[in-house]
Design an enzyme around this catalytic site. Structure first.
Site, short mmCIF file in Angstrom:
data_model
loop_
_atom_site.label_atom_id
_atom_site.label_comp_id
_atom_site.label_asym_id
_atom_site.label_seq_id
_atom_site.Cartn_x
_atom_site.Cartn_y
_atom_site.Cartn_z
N ALA A 69 68.06 -13.89 51.44
CA ALA A 69 67.81 -15.15 52.14
C ALA A 69 68.83 -15.37 53.25
O ALA A 69 68.49 -15.82 54.35
CB ALA A 69 67.86 -16.32 51.15
N PHE A 71 70.46 -13.02 54.85
CA PHE A 71 70.13 -12.05 55.91
C PHE A 71 68.94 -12.57 56.73
O PHE A 71 68.95 -12.49 57.96
CB PHE A 71 69.79 -10.70 55.28
CG PHE A 71 69.55 -9.60 56.28
CD1 PHE A 71 70.59 -8.80 56.71
CD2 PHE A 71 68.28 -9.38 56.79
CE1 PHE A 71 70.38 -7.78 57.63
CE2 PHE A 71 68.06 -8.38 57.72
CZ PHE A 71 69.11 -7.58 58.13
N GLU A 148 48.96 -6.92 46.11
CA GLU A 148 49.68 -5.95 45.30
C GLU A 148 51.07 -6.49 44.98
O GLU A 148 51.64 -7.25 45.77
CB GLU A 148 49.82 -4.61 46.06
CG GLU A 148 48.51 -4.05 46.58
CD GLU A 148 48.73 -2.92 47.58
OE1 GLU A 148 49.76 -2.22 47.47
OE2 GLU A 148 47.89 -2.76 48.48
N LYS A 150 54.99 -6.53 44.87
CA LYS A 150 56.01 -5.98 45.76
C LYS A 150 57.10 -5.34 44.90
O LYS A 150 57.93 -6.03 44.32
CB LYS A 150 56.60 -7.06 46.67
CG LYS A 150 57.56 -6.53 47.71
CD LYS A 150 58.01 -7.63 48.66
CE LYS A 150 58.92 -7.08 49.73
NZ LYS A 150 60.18 -6.53 49.19
N ASP A 152 60.46 -3.58 43.87
CA ASP A 152 61.81 -3.61 44.40
C ASP A 152 62.45 -2.23 44.20
O ASP A 152 63.18 -1.99 43.24
CB ASP A 152 62.63 -4.69 43.70
CG ASP A 152 63.89 -5.04 44.47
OD1 ASP A 152 64.02 -4.59 45.62
OD2 ASP A 152 64.75 -5.77 43.93
N ARG A 171 62.44 6.22 53.91
CA ARG A 171 61.91 5.53 55.09
C ARG A 171 62.88 5.64 56.26
O ARG A 171 62.47 5.78 57.41
CB ARG A 171 61.67 4.04 54.78
CG ARG A 171 61.01 3.31 55.94
CD ARG A 171 60.76 1.85 55.64
NE ARG A 171 61.99 1.08 55.64
CZ ARG A 171 62.03 -0.25 55.65
NH1 ARG A 171 60.91 -0.93 55.63
NH2 ARG A 171 63.17 -0.89 55.63
N GLU A 215 57.04 3.51 46.73
CA GLU A 215 58.39 3.16 46.29
C GLU A 215 58.82 4.04 45.13
O GLU A 215 58.02 4.33 44.22
CB GLU A 215 58.45 1.70 45.81
CG GLU A 215 58.04 0.66 46.84
CD GLU A 215 59.13 0.38 47.84
OE1 GLU A 215 60.32 0.37 47.46
OE2 GLU A 215 58.78 0.17 49.02
N TYR A 267 51.15 3.42 47.66
CA TYR A 267 50.25 2.37 48.12
C TYR A 267 49.88 2.45 49.60
O TYR A 267 49.16 1.58 50.11
CB TYR A 267 50.86 0.99 47.85
CG TYR A 267 52.29 0.85 48.35
CD1 TYR A 267 52.58 0.74 49.70
CD2 TYR A 267 53.34 0.84 47.44
CE1 TYR A 267 53.88 0.62 50.15
CE2 TYR A 267 54.65 0.72 47.88
CZ TYR A 267 54.91 0.61 49.23
OH TYR A 267 56.22 0.50 49.67
N LYS A 355 57.64 -13.73 49.15
CA LYS A 355 58.84 -13.53 48.34
C LYS A 355 58.92 -14.61 47.26
O LYS A 355 58.77 -15.80 47.53
CB LYS A 355 60.10 -13.57 49.22
CG LYS A 355 60.14 -12.52 50.30
CD LYS A 355 60.20 -11.12 49.77
CE LYS A 355 61.57 -10.76 49.24
NZ LYS A 355 62.60 -10.61 50.27
N CYS A 449 99.35 -16.35 48.87
CA CYS A 449 98.44 -15.32 48.37
C CYS A 449 98.64 -15.15 46.87
O CYS A 449 99.76 -14.94 46.41
CB CYS A 449 98.70 -14.00 49.08
SG CYS A 449 97.79 -12.61 48.40
N CYS A 452 100.31 -11.53 46.06
CA CYS A 452 101.67 -11.13 46.41
C CYS A 452 102.60 -12.29 46.70
O CYS A 452 103.81 -12.09 46.86
CB CYS A 452 101.64 -10.19 47.62
SG CYS A 452 101.13 -11.00 49.16
N CYS A 467 95.83 -13.28 54.01
CA CYS A 467 97.17 -12.82 53.68
C CYS A 467 97.49 -11.69 54.66
O CYS A 467 96.74 -10.72 54.75
CB CYS A 467 97.24 -12.30 52.24
SG CYS A 467 98.80 -11.46 51.86
N CYS A 472 100.74 -6.28 50.40
CA CYS A 472 99.91 -6.98 49.41
C CYS A 472 99.17 -5.95 48.54
O CYS A 472 98.37 -5.16 49.06
CB CYS A 472 98.91 -7.88 50.10
SG CYS A 472 97.84 -8.79 48.96
#
Length: 754
Positions: A69, A71, A148, A150, A152, A171, A215, A267, A355, A449, A452, A467, A472
């Protein structure tokens, strides 16, 4: 004159020149417009860089850092900018190409036809918008859909000739994939030959080459067993079945792939002509008849209502499946109608991926812990009561930065809503405010930090807290892990556990120390585990610590030795220079060729490289101005690292450069720098991939599509639409003899003017 497609869209973005007004108001508006254009151009460049980086993490490393999402939000923002300012569209933009990656560890394969990405519908409203556009384009009631699941997994293309399996490829970038034939042969449900019935169906075309697509996935049960084995052996587990499938398929040793329980669902096909089928539903039947594994959860839907019903049923039963799905793919069933609808620059107009929304659960946020990354960035991580989401138990999720925490108003003690974005990455959605405990305080970033104790720096205009201490320890381990990772120096067998032991033993303080290690030192390291039983023959007692051992140690040293031959681009990426990802590292290496030349270059020289600019150039020079960093680079040189760009590798094979007749010294001179080439048609001396690689060796940029920015088109026999477009834009066209002259002399002959 440009034609419109069925959606009423023009095939090429057009614009008109504004007529300037002599009035002061018009001049002011023009200045404001120019400023807005500059800001949009800068943001577009930033978005392209971010999208390329995250696509590389997803496709090349199988290790995404952000959700699907997140992206998609970046991609939509870039699409909106490019729609407002069409002149900012570039052929390399993620909006104009298929997402993917081609690893140099595999031979390249050119697909029979381009493998496209799929546009997403993130909710039912977006699905309905696509259905309405499709109905309007084809005519009300004409469209029938095939729905169909999807899957993954990892996209693959399988090639058969004369009915026999001959090649498999990932691909990749849609045009070129990775040759994984030997690995795919180990997958049990991939037929070695097509069935007699399927070949009979093809009739006179039974001997034709066909490329079927689908796939590769890993069943959930196999994924659990694989990660259990990883835990028992002290290896890092895979994040999800998709990453496990991708990592298993990209193994250098097919025996490793064979040991993993992979499966396929097919497919799609590159060209339906030899199969004599007219629809997607009929084609799926041919695939089953041929012996391929085809997902049984398919429906032919005649109305949008039936499409909705299929999606709802798939969402309700996704947990019952032994494989991961993240949505439903809806396709126009008729191949004739698919051809009518056509494609955008990166996806078919005749299909959409709906999705699924992520599954959400409530839990209690117990702590916000700070994680220090390899560049010193402090990242807040939510630690919460374990909860099972989308089939696995999660107990933490990144909160990214302080702005994200404040935007979501997340506080320690809150009851929070969590989900797995894309069914992969745990994410905190937000708090349940009516359950907030009294006295819960807004979170503030620490001033020191946690790794460190050094002061934390926060620059104006930046969201990140850092930092900056070079000592570190948290940064050290992250830098070391980045150095050995697959996309960098690719040192197999050196994982986070071994790095922890090397650092704790004082053997490694920076990346150059890797190359001072010996077998004896690594073999003696304590793994942190103990023997469970006595072994008198070996003098071992139950409870004795288990060392790394000579066998593993020798493999580690062998891998480190091999990594010395990695090209400069890999080294630059592996160093972890801020803003220098894989693509930027390649641009730097191709321009300067040696580390010495890069160190000697000034900031203006670096910033002048197309695709880099002043921000990245400043970061590179800042890194190279630090004496400690230069000392590490010198120690790497003394250790035997090449620190030069491997031009032979850039052209796939050093022998190719030599046999192509590339004149001595041309690679260093970069005579084609600043020129952009497009290759089309059939070449006789080289494949298009080989020709493109050779042009890149001489400094050219090679792209897959023709635009006004294209300098030359090299056209062989059977050149198609790219040649036509070049002629329409007035772009000079070269033939294969001209290409030979370029490689021999470094100069471009006078081209045919359309």
């Amino acid at each position: 004159m440009e034609q419109e497609n069925l959606f009423g869209e023009q095939t090429e973005a057009t614009g008109t020149d504004a007529q300037a007004s002599p009035t002061d108001g018009a001049a002011g508006a023009s200045a404001a417009s120019e400023a807005a254009h500059r800001a949009a151009a800068a943001r577009a460049a930033e978005l392209r860089h971010e999208l390329d980086y995250h696509a590389y993490r997803y496709y090349a490393l199988d290790a995404p850092e952000i959700t699907d999402a997140a992206f998609d939000r970046l991609l939509v923002e870039l699409q909106q900018i490019e729609a407002t300012y069409p002149d900012l569209v570039t052929p390399e933009s993620y909006t104009q190409r298929v997402g993917g990656y081609v690893s140099p560890q595999f031979a390249e394969v050119t697909h029979m036809a381009r493998m496209y990405s799929m546009d997403d519908a993130m909710d039912l409203d977006e699905l309905d918008e696509w259905l309405a556009r499709t109905e309007e384009a084809l005519g009300a009631g004409r469209a029938v859909y095939t729905c169909e699941l999807k899957i993954d997994g990892l996209g693959v293309a399988l090639t058969y000739r004369d009915g026999a399996f001959v090649r498999a490829a990932t691909r990749g970038d849609g045009v070129t994939g990775e040759d994984v034939t030997l690995n795919v042969r180990t997958i049990k449900d991939v037929p070695a030959r097509l069935s007699a019935e399927a070949l009979e169906h093809m009739g006179a075309d039974r001997g034709a080459a066909i490329e079927v697509r689908g796939e590769v996935y890993m069943p959930k049960g196999s994924f659990v067993r694989l990660n259990d084995e990883a835990d028992a052996e002290g290896r890092d587990p895979f994040a999800n079945p998709r990453n496990a499938a991708a990592g298993s398929l990209r193994q250098k040793d097919p025996k490793v792939t064979a040991s993993r329980d992979l499966a396929t669902f097919l497919y799609a096909v590159a060209d339906t002509t030899p199969l004599h089928v007219d629809s997607q539903h009929e084609f799926l039947g041919w695939l089953r008849e041929a012996g391929f594994s085809v997902n049984p959860n398919v429906a032919r839907c005649e109305t949008p209502t039936q499409v909705h019903e299929f999606c709802a049923d798939a969402l309700a039963h996704r947990g019952d499946l032994d494989y991961d799905i993240d949505g439903v793919v809806v396709k126009v069933d008729s191949f004739e109608q698919q051809r009518e609808l056509g494609f955008t620059a990166r996806a078919p107009r005749w299909a959409i991926a709906f999705k699924f929304p992520p599954e959400e659960k409530q839990t209690v946020l117990r702590e916000i812990r700070i994680q220090v990354g390899r560049t010193g960035v402090l990242t807040p991580v939510a630690e919460f009561d374990p909860v099972t989401v989308a089939g696995s138990t999660i107990a933490r999720a990144t909160l990214h930065n302080i702005d994200e925490i404040h935007r979501k108003d997340v506080r320690v003690g809150d009851t929070i809503v969590v989900h797995k974005a894309g069914d992969v990455i745990p994410e905190v959605v937000g708090p349940v405010l009516d359950k907030r405990p009294e006295g819960a305080e807004a979170y503030q970033m620490p001033e020191a930090c946690p790794a460190c104790g050094a002061p934390v720096v926060h620059e104006d205009g930046e969201v990140a807290y850092r930092c900056v201490s070079i000592d570190c320890p948290a940064q050290l381990k992250e830098r070391l892990a980045h150095w050995v990772s697959r996309g960098c120096m690719d040192i197999d067998g050196v994982g986070t556990e071994l790095i922890d032991k090397l650092v704790e033993a004082g053997l490694v303080h920076d990346v150059a120390d890797f190359y001072l290690l010996d077998v004896e030192g690594v073999a003696a390291l304590d793994t942190g585990r103990t023997y469970q039983a006595d072994n008198k023959r070996r003098g071992i007692k139950a409870g004795d610590p288990i060392p790394v051992g000579a066998t593993i140690a020798q493999k580690v040293i062998d891998e480190l030795t091999r990594s010395k031959q990695q090209p400069l681009s890999r080294v630059l990426f592996a160093l972890g220079i801020r803003h220098v990802g894989k693509s930027v590292a390649e641009l730097l290496a191709q321009r300067f060729l040696t580390l010495e030349a890069l160190v000697a270059a000034n900031e203006e020289d670096i910033a002048s490289i197309d695709g880099i600019g002043p921000k990245i150039a400043a970061s590179v020079k800042e890194f190279l101005a630090v004496p400690e960093n230069l000392a590490v680079l010198e120690r790497l040189r003394v250790a035997g690292l090449t620190l030069e760009e491997d031009l032979g590798r850039s052209a796939s094979d050093a022998a190719l450069v030599e046999s192509a007749g590339v004149a001595a010294g041309l690679a260093e001179a970069q005579p084609l720098a600043g020129l952009t080439f497009v290759l089309t048609g059939s070449l006789t001396r080289f494949t298009r991939d080989e020709a493109g690689s050779l042009l890149k060796v001489l400094g050219a940029k090679v792209t897959g599509s023709v635009s006004k920015k294209t300098s030359y088109v090299v056209a062989g026999p059977k050149a198609g639409s790219k040649l036509t477009k070049a002629e329409s834009l007035g772009i000079p066209v070269l033939d294969e003899d001209d290409l030979g002259q370029i490689l021999a002399t470094g100069t471009v002959p006078e081209a045919e003017q359309p």
